[in-house]
Design a protein around this motif. Structure first.
Motif, PDB file in Angstrom:
ATOM      1  N   SER A  78       0.835  -1.212   0.000  1.00 57.20           N
ATOM      2  CA  SER A  78       0.000   0.000   0.000  1.00 57.20           C
ATOM      3  C   SER A  78       0.868   1.259   0.000  1.00 57.20           C
ATOM      4  CB  SER A  78      -0.938   0.015   1.206  1.00 57.20           C
ATOM      5  OG  SER A  78      -0.218   0.234   2.403  1.00 57.20           O
ATOM      6  N   HIS A  79       2.049   1.174   0.628  1.00 53.16           N
ATOM      7  CA  HIS A  79       3.009   2.283   0.630  1.00 53.16           C
ATOM      8  C   HIS A  79       4.342   1.753   1.142  1.00 53.16           C
ATOM      9  CE1 HIS A  79       1.166   2.406   4.648  1.00 53.16           C
ATOM     10  NE2 HIS A  79       2.218   3.041   5.107  1.00 53.16           N
ATOM     11  N   TYR A  80       5.329   2.640   1.310  1.00 57.01           N
ATOM     12  CA  TYR A  80       6.707   2.153   1.510  1.00 57.01           C
ATOM     13  C   TYR A  80       7.077   1.789   2.944  1.00 57.01           C
ATOM     14  CZ  TYR A  80       8.356   6.562   3.585  1.00 57.01           C
ATOM     15  OH  TYR A  80       8.566   7.631   4.422  1.00 57.01           O
ATOM     16  N   HIS A  81       6.258   2.132   3.933  1.00 58.97           N
ATOM     17  CA  HIS A  81       6.684   1.977   5.327  1.00 58.97           C
ATOM     18  C   HIS A  81       7.103   0.541   5.672  1.00 58.97           C
ATOM     19  CE1 HIS A  81       4.616   5.939   6.656  1.00 58.97           C
ATOM     20  NE2 HIS A  81       5.906   6.113   6.418  1.00 58.97           N
ATOM     21  N   ALA A  82       8.180   0.463   6.443  1.00 61.26           N
ATOM     22  CA  ALA A  82       8.820  -0.824   6.747  1.00 61.26           C
ATOM     23  C   ALA A  82       7.857  -1.833   7.364  1.00 61.26           C
ATOM     24  CB  ALA A  82      10.013  -0.591   7.686  1.00 61.26           C
ATOM     25  N   VAL A  83       6.974  -1.369   8.267  1.00 63.16           N
ATOM     26  CA  VAL A  83       6.083  -2.335   8.940  1.00 63.16           C
ATOM     27  C   VAL A  83       5.085  -2.968   7.973  1.00 63.16           C
ATOM     28  CG1 VAL A  83       6.209  -1.367  11.265  1.00 63.16           C
ATOM     29  CG2 VAL A  83       4.438  -0.555   9.687  1.00 63.16           C
ATOM     30  N   ARG A  84       5.040  -2.475   6.739  1.00 62.89           N
ATOM     31  CA  ARG A  84       4.090  -3.031   5.759  1.00 62.89           C
ATOM     32  C   ARG A  84       4.774  -3.655   4.552  1.00 62.89           C
ATOM     33  NH1 ARG A  84      -0.964  -1.563   7.233  1.00 62.89           N
ATOM     34  NH2 ARG A  84      -1.000  -0.011   8.892  1.00 62.89           N
ATOM     35  N   THR A  85       6.085  -3.677   4.557  1.00 69.11           N
ATOM     36  CA  THR A  85       6.781  -4.175   3.360  1.00 69.11           C
ATOM     37  C   THR A  85       7.831  -5.260   3.628  1.00 69.11           C
ATOM     38  OG1 THR A  85       8.460  -2.431   3.532  1.00 69.11           O
ATOM     39  CG2 THR A  85       6.528  -1.945   2.162  1.00 69.11           C
ATOM     40  N   GLY A 164      -1.145  11.473   0.256  1.00 74.47           N
ATOM     41  CA  GLY A 164      -1.847  11.424   1.536  1.00 74.47           C
ATOM     42  C   GLY A 164      -0.907  11.076   2.666  1.00 74.47           C
ATOM     43  N   HIS A 165      -1.057   9.871   3.181  1.00 79.91           N
ATOM     44  CA  HIS A 165      -0.201   9.376   4.271  1.00 79.91           C
ATOM     45  C   HIS A 165       1.272   9.373   3.840  1.00 79.91           C
ATOM     46  CE1 HIS A 165       1.029   6.611   7.500  1.00 79.91           C
ATOM     47  NE2 HIS A 165       1.474   5.774   6.596  1.00 79.91           N
ATOM     48  N   THR A 166       1.498   9.071   2.564  1.00 78.84           N
ATOM     49  CA  THR A 166       2.808   9.237   1.929  1.00 78.84           C
ATOM     50  C   THR A 166       2.546   9.755   0.513  1.00 78.84           C
ATOM     51  OG1 THR A 166       2.953   7.065   0.836  1.00 78.84           O
ATOM     52  CG2 THR A 166       3.644   7.157   3.148  1.00 78.84           C
ATOM     53  N   GLY A 183      -5.354   0.860   3.280  1.00 76.84           N
ATOM     54  CA  GLY A 183      -4.021   1.128   3.829  1.00 76.84           C
ATOM     55  C   GLY A 183      -4.101   2.226   4.883  1.00 76.84           C
ATOM     56  N   ASP A 184      -3.026   2.982   5.033  1.00 78.00           N
ATOM     57  CA  ASP A 184      -2.991   4.018   6.072  1.00 78.00           C
ATOM     58  C   ASP A 184      -3.651   5.326   5.636  1.00 78.00           C
ATOM     59  OD1 ASP A 184      -1.875   2.874   8.382  1.00 78.00           O
ATOM     60  OD2 ASP A 184       0.161   3.063   7.622  1.00 78.00           O
ATOM     61  N   LEU A 185      -4.321   5.342   4.485  1.00 71.60           N
ATOM     62  CA  LEU A 185      -5.069   6.549   4.101  1.00 71.60           C
ATOM     63  C   LEU A 185      -6.280   6.759   4.998  1.00 71.60           C
ATOM     64  CD1 LEU A 185      -5.086   6.536   0.199  1.00 71.60           C
ATOM     65  CD2 LEU A 185      -3.875   8.112   1.719  1.00 71.60           C
TER      66      LEU A 185
HETATM   67 ZN    ZN Z   1       2.328   3.914   7.043  1.00 70.75          ZN
END
Ligand code: ZN
Length: 319
Positions: A78-85, A164-166, A183-185
């Motif tokens: 959904s985006h680049y953040h480590a906890v999601r990738t 948005g969030h990123t 995602g985090d949106l």
């Molecule tokens: Zn995030």
């Protein structure tokens, strides 16, 4: 009272629950920890979000294996953040899909973000020693990407709704089931993290584009699944309200030539009654206010968080 850094003192294990949202449509929720999703195609599986480590992604896959033995063909970031990738290796997927800005951000700051997030949220990095490295998207897109699910299973539409969030968040939309993985949106009864965000775009247009799908079920980045149109609208509204209050409070202090610390105190005081008890509120606020302050100073592209900068901002605002 000294507040422990970010989520470093949050060590209580959360219960992870697989929720069936429709025929072959699943969500992982975890009491305010990052959510994930999965959708069955005719003969393959699509996983939405990859969690922080292969160990945790593997636990989620184990839960999915109770329902389906189909191989994972796609992992959607959904985006680049480590906890999601960083857990993607556990899925053994053929294709890893993300927005082109997500690829750019991983290249630019993936290493620093990994270190930053591991320091802020150590509990979410269980099994970190098995992370093979950064997760690189193998396919990127800018606007829309459709995955044909095969048979009579319809399609899964990946869509960019704006910054948005990123800079590179995408959502996954199942038109047949009217299920949206946001995602985090959108957060459902969890605080927003806006440390890498574009506050104006997010509140002014991006959330509107998210609402336009007309989802009847929404899985946000954290928190419970929103079931029914009213709950979906409430989750989007809660997200917008958080941004609106931050923009008003931080904006007012910035406009009168006040200090970052004053902006933090004003935003914290205004949000705390409604959001203070929700997951990661105290953790997020210093980083959120610092990023919004930068935006008001004219810094369009978010500055990179490093483990040291995290500590410096925390020290300046939360101590
Ligand atoms: Zn995030």
């Amino acid at each position: 009272m000294v507040k422990p850094f970010a989520s470093s003192a949050d060590l209580r294990e959360k219960t992870e629950t697989l929720e069936v949202l429709g025929d072959g449509v699943y969500a992982l929720t975890a009491e305010g920890d990052p959510n994930a999703g999965a959708v069955e195609g005719e003969d393959f599986l699509v996983c939405f979000e990859a969690r922080a480590t292969p160990l945790l992604a593997g636990r989620w896959l184990e839960q999915l294996r109770v329902h389906t033995s189909k191989p994972v063909r796609y992992v959607v970031l959904s985006h680049y953040h480590a906890v999601r990738t960083l857990g993607a290796a556990a899925f053994g997927a053929d294709v890893i899909i993300a927005h082109e800005q997500t690829r750019r951000l991983i290249a630019e700051r993936g290493v620093q973000d990994w270190e930053s997030e591991a320091g802020r949220m150590p509990r979410l990095f269980a099994g970190a020693e098995a992370i093979p490295g950064l997760t690189w998207p193998t396919v990127t897109f800018t606007d829309r990407f459709t995955i044909h699910l095969g048979g009579d299973r319809g399609e899964l539409v990946l869509a960019y709704c704006g910054r948005g969030h990123t800079a590179g968040d995408i959502v996954a939309w199942l038109p047949g089931e009217r299920v949206l993985f946001a995602g985090d949106l959108v957060e459902t009864e969890a605080a927003l993290y806006t440390g890498d965000a574009f506050h104006d775009d997010w509140a002014a247009t991006t959330l509107g584009a998210v609402a336009e799908f007309g989802a009847e079920t929404l899985v946000g980045g954290r928190g419970a699944v929103a079931r029914g149109r009213d709950a979906v609208a409430a989750a989007i509204e809660q997200t917008r309200e958080f941004l609106t209050v931050m923009r008003a409070e931080v904006g007012a202090v910035h406009a009168r030539g006040g200090t970052l610390r004053e902006a933090f105190e004003a935003a914290h005081a205004a949000l705390e009654p409604r959001y203070g008890l929700w997951p990661i509120f105290e953790h997020c606020m210093p980083f959120n206010v610092q990023r919004l302050w930068d935006e008001l100073d004219g810094v369009d592209w978010p500055r990179i968080w490093t483990a040291q900068r995290d500590r410096d901002v925390w020290q300046a605002l939360q101590s």
